[in-house]
Write an enzyme that holds these catalytic residues in place. Sequence first.
Site, short mmCIF file in Angstrom:
data_model
loop_
_atom_site.label_atom_id
_atom_site.label_comp_id
_atom_site.label_asym_id
_atom_site.label_seq_id
_atom_site.Cartn_x
_atom_site.Cartn_y
_atom_site.Cartn_z
N LYS A 190 0.84 -1.20 0.00
CA LYS A 190 0.00 0.00 0.00
C LYS A 190 0.88 1.25 0.00
O LYS A 190 2.09 1.18 0.15
CB LYS A 190 -0.94 -0.02 1.20
CG LYS A 190 -1.57 -1.37 1.50
CD LYS A 190 -2.57 -1.86 0.46
CE LYS A 190 -3.23 -3.14 0.97
NZ LYS A 190 -4.19 -3.75 0.10
C1 LIG Z 1 -4.98 -4.96 1.12
C2 LIG Z 1 -6.41 -4.87 1.41
C3 LIG Z 1 -6.96 -5.29 2.62
C4 LIG Z 1 -6.16 -6.06 3.63
O1 LIG Z 1 -5.21 -5.30 4.26
P1 LIG Z 1 -4.22 -6.01 5.32
O2 LIG Z 1 -3.59 -4.84 6.00
O3 LIG Z 1 -3.27 -6.83 4.53
O4 LIG Z 1 -5.07 -6.81 6.23
C5 LIG Z 1 -8.27 -5.04 2.89
N1 LIG Z 1 -9.06 -4.45 1.98
C6 LIG Z 1 -8.60 -4.06 0.79
C7 LIG Z 1 -9.51 -3.37 -0.17
C8 LIG Z 1 -7.25 -4.27 0.45
O5 LIG Z 1 -6.81 -3.92 -0.76
#
Ligand SMILES: *Cc1c(COP(=O)(O)O)cnc(C)c1O
Length: 386
Positions: A190
């Site tokens: 992210k």
């Molecule tokens: C990456 C993602 C998640 C999960 O995030 P984590 O921090 O890995 O648990 C949840 N929702 C969306 C839309 C994502 O892209």
Amino acid sequence: MTAEVNRDQHVDLVHASLGERELAAVAEVFASGWPAGQGPRGKALESELAERYGVPGAVATSNCGAALHLALLALGVREGDEVIVADYTFPAPAHAVRWVGGTPVFADVRADTGTVDPDAVADLVGPRTVGVIAVDTVGLPADYAELNEIAERRGLFLVEDAACAVGATYRGAPAGALAPVACLSFHGRKGATSGEGGALLTADPALAADARVRSSFGIGSIFDQARVVGLPIPEFTEIGYNYKLSDIAAAILGVQLERVGELRERRHAVAARYAELLAEEELLTLPSVPDDRTHAWQSYMVTLDPRLDRAAVAARLRARGVGCGHGTWASHLQPVYGTDQKCPVSADLFARNLAIPMHAELTEAQTERVAFALRDALSHERKGAA
Ligand SMILES: *Cc1c(COP(=O)(O)O)cnc(C)c1O
């Protein structure tokens, strides 16, 4: 031809921007003697998040999945409840609904943005519906004016899954503050990252307090308890989880949050360059960003003409050392949910989208190399498509 790829020529699909400043912040935590969660760095991060998003409640969590789980627990979702979820996404929202015994109901998405279609949401509201989880699809905010209106009118909760959207905006407000409850991810893929990490943001202080206690086994901060005078023994009032973010991760995020603007500008520049270099390509549809919002560009996904063989295009890119992927998922097609619901727009994007390299470390030369490799792959595959 050889399948060997020159490492120097390789262009990563994703690459986190972590460096000396983050290392220095970690060194400070080591020296402090408190690396676990809800210590001084974790608390400082929660204050920074509350201020940045203009909300009273910010809870740092071990990841976004944990934040979604805590949000649904605090909102009181129970077995038998239906929660409408955006379909075209990493399927964390539907998983979270299942974690609390609820039933995810999949809402189709807009073809142009990939974000949940408010009309689809309105059509799916039924007697068992308790709420909606919208997703800022790979960093592009959904239609929150319409979604908040539907939620208010029908008496539903609305959660914004802003996992990919740190740095994006909608009508001038930051993604993460577009619904009464929002969840962020600080996973390595992210825009701001501590490797793994997340946060729950909310306008409701009671909801934040509920989520914080459940994130910590059902008691308050162990760090705080070591500092009180006397020996009050806290009691467990909830079967909580251990969803705390470590102070090591919180320190990294303190630096990353300061860099959000800089990193976002670099991703924007890459997206703008791709748009220029790929504009003439009639076998591609490029991502579209409505005028009232900005994109965080967690991913850059192009949509291939239906006559093209996506796997063949991807194989050509990879053979030239250009990372690529399918993008994200049509949740309703995942066998684990066992649903016979249909979301044709989401299914179509899932079949035709291709993610090409997008991160803040891409150079101008690499961006051009990716665009040229893609155009070349399309020109070869076009013959088969004709
Ligand atoms: C990456 C993602 C998640 C999960 O995030 P984590 O921090 O890995 O648990 C949840 N929702 C969306 C839309 C994502 O892209």
